[in-house]
Enzyme design. Structure first.
Site, PDB file in Angstrom:
ATOM      1  CE1 TYR A   1      -2.893   0.154  -2.488  1.00  0.00           C
ATOM      2  CE2 TYR A   1      -1.240   1.339  -1.230  1.00  0.00           C
ATOM      3  CZ  TYR A   1      -1.685   0.173  -1.819  1.00  0.00           C
ATOM      4  OH  TYR A   1      -0.922  -0.952  -1.717  1.00  0.00           O
TER       5      TYR A   1
ATOM      6  CG  HIS B   1       0.479  -1.939  -6.746  1.00  0.00           C
ATOM      7  ND1 HIS B   1      -0.322  -0.877  -6.389  1.00  0.00           N
ATOM      8  CD2 HIS B   1       0.223  -2.900  -5.831  1.00  0.00           C
ATOM      9  CE1 HIS B   1      -1.027  -1.206  -5.321  1.00  0.00           C
ATOM     10  NE2 HIS B   1      -0.717  -2.435  -4.976  1.00  0.00           N
TER      11      HIS B   1
HETATM   12  N1  NAP Z   1       0.489  -5.861  -3.272  1.00  0.00           N
HETATM   13  C1  NAP Z   1       0.743  -4.743  -2.634  1.00  0.00           C
HETATM   14  O1  NAP Z   1       1.517  -3.966  -3.099  1.00  0.00           O
HETATM   15  C2  NAP Z   1       0.090  -4.469  -1.318  1.00  0.00           C
HETATM   16  C3  NAP Z   1      -0.983  -5.247  -0.874  1.00  0.00           C
HETATM   17  C4  NAP Z   1      -1.503  -4.978   0.387  1.00  0.00           C
HETATM   18  C5  NAP Z   1      -0.968  -3.963   1.160  1.00  0.00           C
HETATM   19  N2  NAP Z   1       0.061  -3.194   0.696  1.00  0.00           N
HETATM   20  C6  NAP Z   1       0.650  -2.108   1.491  1.00  0.00           C
HETATM   21  O2  NAP Z   1       0.994  -2.638   2.736  1.00  0.00           O
HETATM   22  C7  NAP Z   1       0.360  -1.872   3.777  1.00  0.00           C
HETATM   23  C8  NAP Z   1       0.016  -2.803   4.907  1.00  0.00           C
HETATM   24  O3  NAP Z   1      -1.033  -3.614   4.442  1.00  0.00           O
HETATM   25  P1  NAP Z   1      -1.624  -4.794   5.249  1.00  0.00           P
HETATM   26  O4  NAP Z   1      -2.180  -5.722   4.260  1.00  0.00           O
HETATM   27  O5  NAP Z   1      -0.570  -5.289   6.188  1.00  0.00           O
HETATM   28  O6  NAP Z   1      -2.827  -4.150   6.028  1.00  0.00           O
HETATM   29  P2  NAP Z   1      -2.934  -2.739   6.784  1.00  0.00           P
HETATM   30  O7  NAP Z   1      -3.058  -1.648   5.774  1.00  0.00           O
HETATM   31  O8  NAP Z   1      -1.806  -2.645   7.755  1.00  0.00           O
HETATM   32  O9  NAP Z   1      -4.321  -2.907   7.503  1.00  0.00           O
HETATM   33  C9  NAP Z   1      -4.411  -3.467   8.787  1.00  0.00           C
HETATM   34  C10 NAP Z   1      -5.870  -3.758   9.127  1.00  0.00           C
HETATM   35  O10 NAP Z   1      -5.935  -4.190  10.479  1.00  0.00           O
HETATM   36  C11 NAP Z   1      -6.697  -3.251  11.259  1.00  0.00           C
HETATM   37  N3  NAP Z   1      -5.889  -2.887  12.429  1.00  0.00           N
HETATM   38  C12 NAP Z   1      -4.711  -2.220  12.422  1.00  0.00           C
HETATM   39  N4  NAP Z   1      -4.263  -2.061  13.690  1.00  0.00           N
HETATM   40  C13 NAP Z   1      -5.180  -2.632  14.485  1.00  0.00           C
HETATM   41  C14 NAP Z   1      -5.258  -2.786  15.908  1.00  0.00           C
HETATM   42  N5  NAP Z   1      -4.313  -2.328  16.719  1.00  0.00           N
HETATM   43  N6  NAP Z   1      -6.343  -3.430  16.404  1.00  0.00           N
HETATM   44  C15 NAP Z   1      -7.314  -3.916  15.575  1.00  0.00           C
HETATM   45  N7  NAP Z   1      -7.292  -3.789  14.238  1.00  0.00           N
HETATM   46  C16 NAP Z   1      -6.214  -3.155  13.694  1.00  0.00           C
HETATM   47  C17 NAP Z   1      -6.931  -2.023  10.414  1.00  0.00           C
HETATM   48  O11 NAP Z   1      -8.259  -1.540  10.633  1.00  0.00           O
HETATM   49  P3  NAP Z   1      -8.515  -0.123  11.412  1.00  0.00           P
HETATM   50  O12 NAP Z   1      -8.513   0.930  10.371  1.00  0.00           O
HETATM   51  O13 NAP Z   1      -9.832  -0.352  12.029  1.00  0.00           O
HETATM   52  O14 NAP Z   1      -7.414   0.034  12.415  1.00  0.00           O
HETATM   53  C18 NAP Z   1      -6.779  -2.573   8.997  1.00  0.00           C
HETATM   54  O15 NAP Z   1      -8.004  -3.021   8.525  1.00  0.00           O
HETATM   55  C19 NAP Z   1      -0.859  -1.266   3.087  1.00  0.00           C
HETATM   56  O16 NAP Z   1      -1.362  -0.180   3.809  1.00  0.00           O
HETATM   57  C20 NAP Z   1      -0.282  -0.937   1.748  1.00  0.00           C
HETATM   58  O17 NAP Z   1       0.451   0.265   1.864  1.00  0.00           O
HETATM   59  C21 NAP Z   1       0.596  -3.451  -0.534  1.00  0.00           C
END
Ligand code: NAP
Length: 310
Positions: free
Chosen positions: A58, A115
């Site tokens: 990342y 990962h």
């Molecule tokens: N395979 C893997 O290991 C893997 C894959 C995916 C993710 N992950 C991990 O898991 C974490 C969580 O990932 P995730 O896939 O759940 O996505 P996330 O990183 O939590 O992203 C959330 C998305 O929703 C938007 N968002 C968040 N809060 C919001 C709100 N209150 N209103 C409107 N939009 C909102 C954010 O954009 P804004 O910036 O505009 O708020 C972002 O684009 C990642 O950060 C990473 O650490 C791991």
């Protein structure tokens, strides 16, 4: 901030984990300045978040290392991951871990994860790489061993369905789960029996934060025969969440739905927007949705596996 026992690790962690990957990479994907990204991390720590998830891929480990200097290493639980794609071996794993330790400005990682494991790669990684993870744990460089699934493609958890029943070697598992795809529920039953700690990803991505993306996901589920169109009003498919609960938005309902799912410990939330960070912290510290509404969401989406919520 509410805290929870993190399964067999016995760590005491905040129910919200700051996700430093995902679409935003704490602002880096939107070209925010380094200071803005460091401020997001600081804001989360100030609000009581003590769990942070990142990965060598990342490019956010360096920011976290800076923010950590101010709070004290032992106050924060760090989850980071190694990318096994490309040239990989026990020696490369050791080198990669050293890189993460340096960037994070620490001499140990709390949770070190493989990962995004492809179901086809699982057996080889278990046989050839896992023993080195165990050595690193014995050497004190990592405390717990984790695995994360590739939920973007593996939307029905084939890797975890293959690995977990056979191998009780993972202290921590990261899996995808949200209102639109609740198919990890049977995996969560198994992890609860084994006291495995769960990090939940994909609680909210585009489909639960952008109305047009929600319609696309719902349409996919209908086309795949995994959703009955009579159950939803296509003009505002999840509008009933706001009418049948005190949820302030679909995002609010989506985070609360995940937080109270049995077996879930930490719900990851990533953002580059300080206002989103604050409102997500508030959502994850609100009470559960009403039981009748949770039942309704379980029933409507009980067959849904074809979307990940992106
Ligand atoms: N395979 C893997 O290991 C893997 C894959 C995916 C993710 N992950 C991990 O898991 C974490 C969580 O990932 P995730 O896939 O759940 O996505 P996330 O990183 O939590 O992203 C959330 C998305 O929703 C938007 N968002 C968040 N809060 C919001 C709100 N209150 N209103 C409107 N939009 C909102 C954010 O954009 P804004 O910036 O505009 O708020 C972002 O684009 C990642 O950060 C990473 O650490 C791991």
């Amino acid at each position: 901030m509410d805290y929870i026992r993190f399964g067999r690790t016995e760590l005491n962690v905040s129910v919200m984990g700051l996700g430093c990957g995902g679409p935003s990479r704490i602002g880096m994907s939107a070209d925010k300045s380094e200071a803005e990204s460091v401020n997001i991390v600081r804001h989360a720590f100030d609000a009581g978040v003590n769990f942070i998830d990142t990965s060598e891929v990342y490019k956010t480990e360096g920011f976290i290392g800076k923010a950590l200097q101010e709070v004290g290493r032992d106050k924060i639980v760090i989850s980071t991951k190694v990318n096994y794609r490309g040239e990989f071996s026990p020696a490369v794993l050791r080198e990669r871990l050293e890189g993460s330790l340096k960037r994070l400005n620490t001499d140990y990682i709390d949770i070190y994860n493989l990962h995004g494991v492809d179901p086809d790669d699982y057996a080889q990684l278990r046989d050839e790489i896992l023993p080195t993870f165990q050595d690193l744990r014995d050497e004190g460089k990592i405390r717990f061993i984790g695995v994360t699934e590739m939920f973007g493609e593996d939307t029905n958890h084939d890797m975890l369905r293959q690995s977990l029943p056979e191998d009780d070697v993972w202290d921590v598992v990261m899996l995808g789960f949200n209102i639109l795809n609740q198919s990890a529920r049977d995996i969560l039953r198994l992890t609860q029996e084994r006291d495995v700690a769960i990090q939940l990803m994909y609680a909210v991505r585009r489909a639960l934060s952008q109305p047009d993306k929600l319609i696309e996901s719902i349409q996919t589920l209908i086309d795949e025969g995994q959703l009955n169109p009579d159950d939803l009003n296509m003009e505002d498919p999840l509008g009933f969440l706001l009418k049948e609960s005190d949820a302030t938005s679909i995002v609010d309902a989506a985070y609360r739905f995940c937080r109270y799912e049995p077996g879930v410990h930490v719900v990851l939330s990533g953002t580059g927007n300080p206002e989103h960070l604050q409102s997500n912290i508030e959502s994850l510290n609100r009470g559960p949705l009403p039981d009748a509404l949770i039942e309704k969401l379980r029933r409507i989406f009980q067959h849904a596996t074809a979307v990940n919520g992106n």
